[in-house]
Design an enzyme around this catalytic site. Structure first.
Site, PDB file in Angstrom:
ATOM      1  N   ALA A 185       0.967  -0.872   0.070  1.00 48.23           N
ATOM      2  CA  ALA A 185      -0.119   0.144  -0.298  1.00 48.23           C
ATOM      3  C   ALA A 185       0.547   1.414  -0.006  1.00 48.23           C
ATOM      4  CB  ALA A 185      -1.094  -0.270   1.472  1.00 48.23           C
TER       5      ALA A 185
ATOM      6  N   GLU B 178       3.326   1.499  -1.493  1.00 52.29           N
ATOM      7  CA  GLU B 178       3.752   2.513  -2.850  1.00 52.29           C
ATOM      8  C   GLU B 178       2.736   2.912  -3.607  1.00 52.29           C
ATOM      9  OE1 GLU B 178       5.128  -0.278  -1.180  1.00 52.29           O
ATOM     10  OE2 GLU B 178       6.630   0.650  -1.527  1.00 52.29           O
TER      11      GLU B 178
ATOM     12  N   THR C  56       0.259  -4.905  10.561  1.00 56.23           N
ATOM     13  CA  THR C  56       1.246  -3.545   9.926  1.00 56.23           C
ATOM     14  C   THR C  56       1.562  -2.786  11.342  1.00 56.23           C
ATOM     15  OG1 THR C  56      -0.202  -3.683   8.187  1.00 56.23           O
ATOM     16  CG2 THR C  56       0.677  -1.700   8.385  1.00 56.23           C
TER      17      THR C  56
ATOM     18  N   HIS D 152       3.848   0.441  12.868  1.00 57.81           N
ATOM     19  CA  HIS D 152       2.895   1.927  12.655  1.00 57.81           C
ATOM     20  C   HIS D 152       1.848   1.127  11.455  1.00 57.81           C
ATOM     21  CE1 HIS D 152       7.591   2.098  13.669  1.00 57.81           C
ATOM     22  NE2 HIS D 152       7.250   1.168  12.753  1.00 57.81           N
TER      23      HIS D 152
ATOM     24  N   PHE E 107     -10.944   5.308  -3.835  1.00 61.59           N
ATOM     25  CA  PHE E 107     -10.105   4.722  -2.776  1.00 61.59           C
ATOM     26  C   PHE E 107     -10.535   3.327  -2.430  1.00 61.59           C
ATOM     27  CE2 PHE E 107      -8.451   4.347   1.475  1.00 61.59           C
ATOM     28  CZ  PHE E 107      -7.349   4.907   1.399  1.00 61.59           C
TER      29      PHE E 107
ATOM     30  N   ARG F  54     -15.660  -8.188   3.135  1.00 64.02           N
ATOM     31  CA  ARG F  54     -15.009  -6.378   1.767  1.00 64.02           C
ATOM     32  C   ARG F  54     -14.884  -6.401   0.570  1.00 64.02           C
ATOM     33  NH1 ARG F  54     -13.721  -2.298   6.795  1.00 64.02           N
ATOM     34  NH2 ARG F  54     -14.458  -2.979   7.893  1.00 64.02           N
TER      35      ARG F  54
HETATM   36  C1  DLZ Z   1       5.587  -3.160   5.756  1.00 64.64           C
HETATM   37  C2  DLZ Z   1       4.050  -3.603   5.474  1.00 64.64           C
HETATM   38  C3  DLZ Z   1       2.826  -4.391   6.692  1.00 64.64           C
HETATM   39  C4  DLZ Z   1       3.617  -4.417   8.008  1.00 64.64           C
HETATM   40  N1  DLZ Z   1       2.449  -4.005   6.501  1.00 64.64           N
HETATM   41  C5  DLZ Z   1       1.120  -3.846   5.072  1.00 64.64           C
HETATM   42  C6  DLZ Z   1      -0.289  -4.034   5.300  1.00 64.64           C
HETATM   43  O1  DLZ Z   1      -0.774  -4.273   5.698  1.00 64.64           O
HETATM   44  N2  DLZ Z   1      -0.758  -3.698   3.613  1.00 64.64           N
HETATM   45  C7  DLZ Z   1       0.045  -3.447   2.394  1.00 64.64           C
HETATM   46  O2  DLZ Z   1      -0.206  -3.347   1.732  1.00 64.64           O
HETATM   47  N3  DLZ Z   1       1.835  -3.585   2.840  1.00 64.64           N
HETATM   48  C8  DLZ Z   1       2.107  -3.804   3.565  1.00 64.64           C
HETATM   49  N4  DLZ Z   1       3.138  -3.515   4.446  1.00 64.64           N
HETATM   50  C9  DLZ Z   1       4.216  -3.268   2.895  1.00 64.64           C
HETATM   51  C10 DLZ Z   1       4.113  -1.842   2.599  1.00 64.64           C
HETATM   52  O3  DLZ Z   1       3.026  -1.270   2.237  1.00 64.64           O
HETATM   53  C11 DLZ Z   1       5.343  -1.328   1.545  1.00 64.64           C
HETATM   54  O4  DLZ Z   1       5.306  -2.108   0.400  1.00 64.64           O
HETATM   55  C12 DLZ Z   1       7.068  -2.433   2.219  1.00 64.64           C
HETATM   56  O5  DLZ Z   1       6.790  -1.122   3.879  1.00 64.64           O
HETATM   57  C13 DLZ Z   1       7.893  -2.105   1.163  1.00 64.64           C
HETATM   58  O6  DLZ Z   1       7.953   0.000   1.050  1.00 64.64           O
END
Ligand code: DLZ
Length: 297
Positions: A187, A189, A215, A217, A242, A256
């Site tokens: 997400a 990116e 996740t 942070h 969104f 969902r």
């Molecule tokens: C690192 C991370 C974590 C912990 N959780 C998610 C998530 O729940 N959903 C998601 O789409 N991406 C997660 N990411 C990955 C980050 O969005 C990102 O791709 C990485 O930190 C690399 O920059």
């Protein structure tokens, strides 16, 4: 689900077909999906609302095709210009009526852009009569280009969101060649890819899933993702739907993504289509020469 009403009217001759197509285009009707086949061809025009009425007794309608408008006099001026250009002054005067009062608290005029095809244009005296007055987008994706930016993280969910979004786009008339799918790692990116894609399409659909439990942070990531997508939308003026889910756990996310609570990918696609349509209506009908005939708030 009832979606709309289509009335197919045989033009009769190729000349009448060309005249009708030209007339409705000149009035600023949004083009729909026509067809061109061996046995027949068709040109289609969309309106924000459809209304099918059956009359018992003497019909109050001045013509079989009744077009409700706002700014009736402006519409008549455009119709007159077109008629004079197409038929000359004398024929135009014969085939275009003056604006007159109806007995149902409206004003109208009739015009016959092609022989045997009279069309009535009308406007309520009371602009608030009939229905809420609003500019609204349609749900036809025909001729629109989309980018779907989808995160790979939690792919079991995001793949379903993607299927929902594509289903919504194709079922609404988007062509496969007009839909670009862009995959990003997570997400985080999404905003950057959305921003790049926005320069090439009419709308961007963003899809991802953030799971609070998994996740680190979570709040910080979510805030930045939503801010980035919003910023891209504001700066580019291109609608960004969104579709980034924020859920407590996988089960909630699955609900969902098509299980119990609809598919948010599909919903995001619908929002994108509606916003592109709205954008086109507001742009196309900006008051140039006072010919604005969308429903104004
Ligand atoms: C690192 C991370 C974590 C912990 N959780 C998610 C998530 O729940 N959903 C998601 O789409 N991406 C997660 N990411 C990955 C980050 O969005 C990102 O791709 C990485 O930190 C690399 O920059």
């Amino acid at each position: 689900m009832i979606k709309g009403i289509t009335i197919v009217r045989p033009a009769g001759t190729p000349e009448a077909y060309a005249k009708l197509a030209s007339f409705f285009s000149a009035l600023g009707f949004e083009g729909g999906r026509g067809w061109e086949e061996e046995l027949s061809r068709g040109v289609s025009f969309l309106t924000p609302m459809g209304n099918l009425e059956f009359a018992d007794g003497i019909s109050p309608a001045a013509a079989e095709i009744m077009v409700e408008v706002t700014g009736l006099e402006s519409i008549q001026a455009v119709a007159r210009d077109w008629m004079v250009r197409s038929w000359g002054e004398q024929e135009a005067a014969r085939r275009l009526s003056a604006v007159s009062e109806t007995h149902w608290k409206a004003r109208q005029f009739t015009v016959e852009p092609a022989p045997g095809h009279p069309i009535a244009f009308w406007e309520w005296d009371d602009p608030h009569k009939g229905r809420p007055i609003a500019v609204e987008g349609d749900l036809s994706a025909h001729g629109m280009r989309f980018a779907v930016v989808v995160a790979r993280w939690n792919a079991v969910i995001t793949d379903r969101l993607l299927q929902g979004a594509l289903d919504g786009l194709y079922r609404s008339g988007a062509a496969r060649r007009d839909v670009q799918v862009i995959r990003v790692p997570g997400a985080w990116e999404i905003p950057l890819a959305a921003r790049k894609a926005a320069g090439q399409v009419d709308a961007v659909i963003t899809l991802g899933v953030l799971l609070r439990g998994e996740t680190a942070h979570y709040e910080a990531i979510y805030n930045e993702v939503s801010r980035g997508i919003g910023q891209s939308q504001q700066e580019t003026g291109i609608p960004h739907a969104f579709g980034v889910l924020t859920c407590e756990n996988l089960e909630q996310a699955l609900d969902r993504a098509g299980l119990k609570a609809g598919n948010k990918g599909f919903e995001a696609a619908m929002a994108a289509i509606e916003m592109v349509s709205l954008d086109r209506k507001m742009g196309a009908h900006a008051p140039a020469g006072g010919q604005n005939h969308v429903h104004q708030p």
